[in-house]
Design an enzyme around this catalytic site. Structure first.
Site, PDB file in Angstrom:
ATOM      1  N   CYS A  34       0.358  -1.208   0.225  1.00 18.91           N
ATOM      2  CA  CYS A  34      -0.075  -0.326  -0.194  1.00 18.91           C
ATOM      3  C   CYS A  34       0.850   1.267  -0.040  1.00 18.91           C
ATOM      4  O   CYS A  34       1.826   1.050   0.886  1.00 18.91           O
ATOM      5  CB  CYS A  34      -1.201  -0.018   1.011  1.00 18.91           C
ATOM      6  SG  CYS A  34      -2.220  -1.381   1.666  1.00 18.91           S
ATOM      7  N   ASP A 443      19.028  38.109 -12.461  1.00 13.16           N
ATOM      8  CA  ASP A 443      17.441  38.808 -13.202  1.00 13.16           C
ATOM      9  C   ASP A 443      16.986  39.969 -12.525  1.00 13.16           C
ATOM     10  O   ASP A 443      16.691  40.190 -11.450  1.00 13.16           O
ATOM     11  CB  ASP A 443      16.968  37.584 -12.761  1.00 13.16           C
ATOM     12  CG  ASP A 443      14.713  37.788 -13.254  1.00 13.16           C
ATOM     13  OD1 ASP A 443      15.149  37.567 -14.163  1.00 13.16           O
ATOM     14  OD2 ASP A 443      14.345  38.435 -12.910  1.00 13.16           O
TER      15      ASP A 443
END
Length: 493
Positions: A34, A443
């Site tokens: 599971c 940037d």
């Protein structure tokens, strides 16, 4: 993580979905495996054993739980945040290389011997490349069985199986049901009729680890969309895909607990690789808890994270395409970059039909662009030289940006090209290579945001401050960009 038994037991007992895909719980009494968040009553701790992959569970003789469907959980974040041999091999297996070229083809792409790759995958994942590819084929087969009306023979070959018998045996072994039984048990979704032909549309649900903030993820893709290749239509981001056996069109719609995905493929053999590339583009295997917890340690970043947690890094379905677009976007506006890219697409891209919208072309490959006349480009001479040099090196393979790439080596090769400064190299590292620690201190938007927040705003000083954000600086970039009033930060109404 699967070796930390105490931590795994706690995650299973609390049904913590954050650990889905990190490890798998196998129950020795039922022989079922599971995901950690399985809704059934947790077994006794002494009856649990833990594995690092679904393939390892299957190889050990466990079958997938019919309730929690562990084979369809989000992928491990490990493979998108690392660049070592195992991570690169896993990305290639997800890209379908073993199904297409076998283990020798995988080894050739990585530059190692098949034995070395087998040994390392077994040591870390408990399964070799063939078992891992088999588990992926089983998941693709179940997807087609449950969501289409295709004949089982077509599904078998579309999922990558070499024979109907192997397909039947694998489905029975993994899911404890015959293919026909699996189809009969499939949950019926209203409004999504089953697909009966290879050219039809598949409707899928792409899972992710919560939280996920769609604003910058889809906002960025929409704002930079290249006309003809991408579009925003009826609440969905759509784009064309170039795939090994043909092409496709994908449409993504964000939902609170999943991403709706509608795929139209000319050849269903491309389903696995299409899903893999789509998940990678949307960064759906990220671990937002780990990312956000690290960034919250900076008191100036913490308010941004708390305001809108779960930001992802928008990436790409085609690394070479993004590199070309990064060059076209150097020192120009978003609108100008889209215009330049659209001209390339119209002149050199392969036409496609899109009955549902306005997509017209595939983005041209480096080989298709290698023959272009530089004088035909409405770019400064230096930018033309940069673009043609990049395209030439991508086309001849001297620079590789694929999922198997070594990030540091790719950076070094790009830096050697004319016109490639730190910004261009790092934006390609962030969005094409997928390095979660790529950073853009030069940037202008980042520097402006840093100044407004009280962070250092010169590249050197900001880089020094950002050392504490590692290895998640690419995610810090998304939070910093989000302070600006720019279309990349929101989804159109």
């Amino acid at each position: 993580m699967h070796t930390d038994t105490e931590r795994c037991v706690r995650a299973v007992q609390s049904k913590d979905a954050r650990f889905d895909g990190w490890f798998y719980t196998a129950v020795v009494t039922t022989r079922i495996y599971c995901r950690p968040s399985c809704p059934v009553v947790p077994p006794k701790a002494e009856n649990m054993t833990f594995y690092p992959s679904a393939a390892a569970c299957q190889q050990a003789g466990f079958r997938a739980c019919k309730r929690c469907r562990p084979d369809s959980s989000p992928g491990s974040p490990e493979w998108n945040q690392r660049a070592d041999l195992v991570a690169r091999a896993m990305r290639l297996i997800g890209d379908g290389v073993v199904d297409r070229d076998g283990v020798p083809g995988l080894a050739d792409r990585l530059g190692y011997s098949p034995r070395q790759i087998e040994r390392q995958l077994l040591a870390e994942l408990g399964a070799g490349p063939l078992a891992l590819a088999r588990a992926q084929r089983a998941q693709t087969a179940r997807l087609l069985i449950e969501t289409t009306a295709l004949p089982m023979a077509e599904i078998a070959f579309a999922a990558g199986f070499s024979s109907i018998r192997t397909f039947n045996d694998t489905v029975r072994e993994v899911f404890a049901l015959a293919p026909g039984e699996l189809r009969a048990r499939a949950p019926k979704q209203p409004g999504t009729p089953p697909t009966g032909a290879a050219g039809g549309v598949l409707s899928l649900r792409l899972p992710f680890r919560a939280p996920l903030n769609p604003d910058n993820l889809f906002g960025h893709l929409i704002a930079t969309a290249v006309p003809g290749v991408e579009e925003w239509r009826d609440g969905a981001y759509r784009r064309t895909l170039s795939l090994p056996h043909g092409h496709g069109v994908v449409a993504f719609t964000p939902h609170p607990d999943h991403i709706g995905c509608r795929l139209s493929l000319t050849d269903l053999r491309d389903l696995t690789i299409a899903i893999s590339r789509c998940r990678r583009m949307l960064d759906l295997d990220a671990d937002p808890a780990a990312v956000d917890d690290r960034l919250r340690t900076d008191p100036l970043l913490a308010p941004l994270v708390d305001k809108a947690p779960g930001r992802r890094v928008p990436r790409t379905v085609d690394e070479a395409e993004f590199a070309v677009r990064a060059v076209l976007g150097q020192q120009v506006s978003t609108a100008a970059a889209r215009t330049h890219a659209a001209r390339l697409v119209t002149a050199h891209g392969r036409p496609v039909e899109d009955p549902e919208g306005g997509l017209t072309h595939l983005f041209p490959t480096p080989r298709e662009l290698a023959a272009l006349d530089p004088d035909s480009l409405a770019l400064p001479r230096s930018r033309r030289s940069t673009l043609t040099s990049l395209v030439r090196h991508l086309a001849d393979g001297s620079i590789g940006l694929g999922v198997e790439s070594d990030w540091d080596e790719a950076r070094a090769r790009l830096t050697e090209l004319p016109g490639f400064g730190p910004w261009t190299v790092e934006v390609i590292a962030m969005r094409a290579l997928g390095d979660p620690d790529a950073f853009l201190p030069s940037d202008l938007g980042i520097r402006r945001s840093a100044r407004e927040l009280g962070l250092p705003h010169t590249p050197a000083a900001l880089t020094a401050r950002a050392a504490a954000w590692r290895p998640w600086r690419a995610y810090a970039v998304q939070y910093l960009w989000a302070t600006d009033d720019h279309p990349i930060n929101s989804i159109p109404e």
